[in-house]
Design a protein around this motif. Structure first.
Motif, mmCIF file in Angstrom:
data_model
loop_
_atom_site.group_PDB
_atom_site.id
_atom_site.type_symbol
_atom_site.label_atom_id
_atom_site.label_comp_id
_atom_site.label_asym_id
_atom_site.label_seq_id
_atom_site.Cartn_x
_atom_site.Cartn_y
_atom_site.Cartn_z
ATOM 1 N N LEU A 30 -4.245 8.082 4.646
ATOM 2 C CA LEU A 30 -3.679 7.665 3.375
ATOM 3 C C LEU A 30 -2.295 7.090 3.635
ATOM 4 C CD1 LEU A 30 -3.844 7.519 0.289
ATOM 5 C CD2 LEU A 30 -2.832 9.819 0.234
ATOM 6 N N ARG A 31 -2.046 5.901 3.078
ATOM 7 C CA ARG A 31 -0.771 5.220 3.258
ATOM 8 C C ARG A 31 -0.255 4.793 1.882
ATOM 9 N NH1 ARG A 31 -0.025 3.986 8.699
ATOM 10 N NH2 ARG A 31 1.500 2.369 8.201
ATOM 11 N N VAL A 32 1.041 4.615 1.765
ATOM 12 C CA VAL A 32 1.643 4.163 0.517
ATOM 13 C C VAL A 32 2.194 2.758 0.725
ATOM 14 C CG1 VAL A 32 3.877 5.270 1.017
ATOM 15 C CG2 VAL A 32 3.284 4.725 -1.335
ATOM 16 N N MET A 33 1.880 1.879 -0.229
ATOM 17 C CA MET A 33 2.415 0.521 -0.195
ATOM 18 C C MET A 33 3.907 0.599 -0.479
ATOM 19 S SD MET A 33 1.562 -2.709 0.214
ATOM 20 C CE MET A 33 -0.178 -2.868 -0.129
ATOM 21 N N ASN A 34 4.700 -0.083 0.318
ATOM 22 C CA ASN A 34 6.145 -0.025 0.155
ATOM 23 C C ASN A 34 6.584 -1.016 -0.923
ATOM 24 O OD1 ASN A 34 8.810 0.581 0.413
ATOM 25 N ND2 ASN A 34 9.060 -0.314 2.438
ATOM 26 N N ASP A 35 6.199 -0.684 -2.169
ATOM 27 C CA ASP A 35 6.562 -1.484 -3.338
ATOM 28 C C ASP A 35 6.703 -0.527 -4.513
ATOM 29 O OD1 ASP A 35 6.863 -3.237 -5.464
ATOM 30 O OD2 ASP A 35 5.310 -4.614 -4.753
ATOM 31 N N ARG A 36 7.928 -0.250 -4.894
ATOM 32 C CA ARG A 36 8.187 0.784 -5.897
ATOM 33 C C ARG A 36 7.824 0.366 -7.319
ATOM 34 N NH1 ARG A 36 13.033 0.397 -8.670
ATOM 35 N NH2 ARG A 36 14.366 -1.332 -8.023
ATOM 36 N N ARG A 37 7.436 -0.883 -7.531
ATOM 37 C CA ARG A 37 7.060 -1.323 -8.874
ATOM 38 C C ARG A 37 5.804 -0.614 -9.362
ATOM 39 N NH1 ARG A 37 6.375 -7.459 -8.200
ATOM 40 N NH2 ARG A 37 5.394 -6.672 -6.310
ATOM 41 N N TRP A 38 4.909 -0.290 -8.449
ATOM 42 C CA TRP A 38 3.680 0.407 -8.789
ATOM 43 C C TRP A 38 3.433 1.497 -7.758
ATOM 44 C CZ3 TRP A 38 3.859 -4.950 -8.481
ATOM 45 C CH2 TRP A 38 3.761 -5.625 -9.702
ATOM 46 N N PRO A 39 3.108 2.706 -8.190
ATOM 47 C CA PRO A 39 2.625 3.705 -7.227
ATOM 48 C C PRO A 39 1.284 3.198 -6.682
ATOM 49 C CG PRO A 39 3.389 4.754 -9.241
ATOM 50 C CD PRO A 39 3.311 3.266 -9.514
ATOM 51 N N TRP A 40 1.277 2.819 -5.404
ATOM 52 C CA TRP A 40 0.162 2.055 -4.834
ATOM 53 C C TRP A 40 -0.186 2.678 -3.497
ATOM 54 C CZ3 TRP A 40 0.722 -3.970 -4.694
ATOM 55 C CH2 TRP A 40 -0.407 -4.554 -4.111
ATOM 56 N N LEU A 41 -1.389 3.218 -3.410
ATOM 57 C CA LEU A 41 -1.843 3.875 -2.195
ATOM 58 C C LEU A 41 -2.946 3.066 -1.537
ATOM 59 C CD1 LEU A 41 -1.994 7.481 -3.664
ATOM 60 C CD2 LEU A 41 -0.112 6.405 -2.400
ATOM 61 N N VAL A 42 -3.091 3.257 -0.241
ATOM 62 C CA VAL A 42 -4.118 2.558 0.529
ATOM 63 C C VAL A 42 -4.817 3.577 1.420
ATOM 64 C CG1 VAL A 42 -4.591 0.729 2.201
ATOM 65 C CG2 VAL A 42 -2.752 0.425 0.515
ATOM 66 N N LEU A 43 -6.135 3.645 1.288
ATOM 67 C CA LEU A 43 -6.960 4.488 2.153
ATOM 68 C C LEU A 43 -7.567 3.615 3.237
ATOM 69 C CD1 LEU A 43 -8.722 6.250 -0.777
ATOM 70 C CD2 LEU A 43 -7.646 7.517 1.069
ATOM 71 N N VAL A 44 -7.413 4.018 4.493
ATOM 72 C CA VAL A 44 -7.948 3.232 5.606
ATOM 73 C C VAL A 44 -8.916 4.107 6.396
ATOM 74 C CG1 VAL A 44 -7.421 1.823 7.610
ATOM 75 C CG2 VAL A 44 -5.755 1.974 5.747
ATOM 76 N N PRO A 45 -10.232 3.860 6.261
ATOM 77 C CA PRO A 45 -11.186 4.617 7.072
ATOM 78 C C PRO A 45 -10.939 4.339 8.559
ATOM 79 C CG PRO A 45 -12.308 3.468 5.291
ATOM 80 C CD PRO A 45 -10.900 2.942 5.346
#
Length: 139
Positions: A30-45
């Motif tokens: 699980l990673r977080v997009m470094n953009d504070r405008r939106w809480p934005w997560l990225v799952l990478v299998p």
């Protein structure tokens, strides 16, 4: 991150550049997009050469669904958002990754997509750390 579990897996450099690691879930990092405008997560299998969900084994597909739902619920609890957007597009970055984004009516891009909207606003390091800690607690 547990390098021994990666078994030759390499994260696409564009995902690595745009995100910060949060936690290892099992199938996915699980990673977080470094953009504070939106809480934005990225799952990478963590699977080699996978571009589409249907390329995963049936067991990995089930695990991805489980982890995506778990992350979406935790993100909603953490942010109090009114809508969760989940998607795996892969038009630019082919490596399979799933976006989970907290949205609210009236946010800067509402109701449109967040991709390509405006200029990214990076988190302050302390704010990123605090967001990740709250998210981990919710997981």
């Amino acid at each position: 991150m547990h390098p021994v579990l990666k078994a030759g897996f390499a994260l696409d450099p564009r995902i690595e550049a745009d995100t910060q690691p949060v936690i290892w879930l099992g199938l996915c990092e699980l990673r977080v997009m470094n953009d504070r405008r939106w809480p934005w997560l990225v799952l990478v299998p963590q699977r080699l050469g996978i571009e589409e969900v249907h390329d995963l084994t049936p067991l990995d597909q089930a695990m991805l669904t489980f982890e995506s739902n778990m992350v979406a619920q935790a993100l909603k609890r953490t942010t109090g958002c009114t809508k969760i957007n989940t998607g795996a597009l892969g038009n630019i970055v082919r490596q399979l990754h799933v976006h989970v984004i907290a949205r609210n009516e009236g946010d800067p891009a509402w109701p449109g997509p967040v991709w390509g909207y405006g200029v990214r606003e990076s988190y302050a390091p302390a704010d990123l750390h605090q967001f990740c800690a709250r998210l981990k607690a919710a997981l």
